[in-house]
Design a protein around this motif. Structure first.
Motif, short mmCIF file in Angstrom:
data_model
loop_
_atom_site.label_atom_id
_atom_site.label_comp_id
_atom_site.label_asym_id
_atom_site.label_seq_id
_atom_site.Cartn_x
_atom_site.Cartn_y
_atom_site.Cartn_z
N PRO A 107 1.38 -7.44 -12.70
CA PRO A 107 2.00 -6.98 -13.95
C PRO A 107 3.37 -6.36 -13.68
O PRO A 107 3.59 -5.80 -12.60
CB PRO A 107 1.01 -5.91 -14.46
N SER A 108 4.26 -6.47 -14.64
CA SER A 108 5.59 -5.88 -14.50
C SER A 108 5.47 -4.39 -14.26
O SER A 108 4.69 -3.70 -14.91
CB SER A 108 6.42 -6.14 -15.76
N GLY A 109 6.25 -3.91 -13.33
CA GLY A 109 6.19 -2.50 -12.94
C GLY A 109 5.37 -2.34 -11.68
O GLY A 109 5.86 -1.78 -10.69
N LEU A 110 4.15 -2.85 -11.69
CA LEU A 110 3.33 -2.81 -10.49
C LEU A 110 3.93 -3.69 -9.40
O LEU A 110 3.84 -3.36 -8.21
CB LEU A 110 1.90 -3.24 -10.79
N ASP A 111 4.55 -4.78 -9.80
CA ASP A 111 5.17 -5.67 -8.82
C ASP A 111 6.21 -4.93 -7.99
O ASP A 111 6.29 -5.09 -6.77
CB ASP A 111 5.78 -6.90 -9.51
N LEU A 112 7.00 -4.08 -8.65
CA LEU A 112 8.06 -3.35 -7.96
C LEU A 112 7.49 -2.33 -6.98
O LEU A 112 7.90 -2.30 -5.81
CB LEU A 112 8.97 -2.65 -8.96
N VAL A 113 6.56 -1.49 -7.43
CA VAL A 113 6.06 -0.43 -6.54
C VAL A 113 5.25 -1.00 -5.39
O VAL A 113 5.29 -0.48 -4.26
CB VAL A 113 5.25 0.62 -7.33
#
Length: 202
Positions: A107-113
């Motif tokens: 999901p977007s956001g989780l991908d970054l962290v």
């Protein structure tokens, strides 16, 4: 009879052609979205990592743009560490870190962290922390069981909750390290920064 048959064939062909074009368009759109997700995330990671360093208390030794000498050589890199450019390391990041955490499927956001923590502390550790957070078996691999658990967790608790829980676990990990006195401020700033950016993507 022949005319109606030809008309039916033509109609079927037009319908199939339209379906094929729609399918192709959807695939292109999905591919573009995947490229955008990685491009946005790698920009954040490179901003955090900075340039060439060789800190005596960093077990990674020589590092440039977040890539250690050991990782660079394992990738097959021949260029001197001090001469690395973003163009040199971006393919490495995508293959060895982004794909390992299945960044395109998160999901977007989780991908970054997830990606940022994987770069900073290793893909297996990042995946294991996520698995513990969502109640999956902590084997450090993003397999189908973990992805199912992830979907269930997000549906029940929401992606904002998961990002905050994951980043809190990440901070706890950093604070458990002996090197926190030396690098802790930078790690904490990185956690706070990526949390903020991740939540903005939702």
């Amino acid at each position: 009879m022949k005319k109606s048959f030809v008309f039916a064939i033509r109609s079927a062909f037009i319908i199939l052609l339209g379906w094929a074009l729609i399918t192709l368009s959807n695939r292109i759109t999905i591919a573009e979205q995947k490229i955008d997700k990685f491009a946005e995330s790698i920009g954040v990671v490179l901003e955090h990592e900075g340039g060439y360093v060789n800190h005596p208390k960093d077990p990674g030794g020589e590092t440039n743009l977040g890539v250690t000498k050991k990782t660079w050589e394992a990738w097959g890199g021949k260029k001197d560490m001090k001469d690395l450019t973003p163009e040199d390391v971006i393919p490495l990041y995508k293959s060895m870190f982004w794909k390992r955490v299945k960044g395109d499927e998160l999901p977007s956001g989780l991908d970054l962290v997830m990606f940022d923590f994987a770069v900073n502390a290793g893909p297996s550790r990042a995946i294991t922390k996520l698995q513990i957070a969502i109640g999956a078996y902590p084997d450090g691999k993003m397999g189908p069981a973990t992805m199912h658990k992830l979907a269930d967790y997000v549906e029940e608790n929401g992606i904002v909750n998961l990002i905050i829980v994951f980043q809190s676990m990440r901070q706890d990990y950093y604070e458990s390290l002996d090197r926190f006195d030396t690098f802790g401020e930078g790690w904490t700033n990185r956690v706070n920064s990526t949390t903020e950016k991740a939540l903005q993507r939702i």
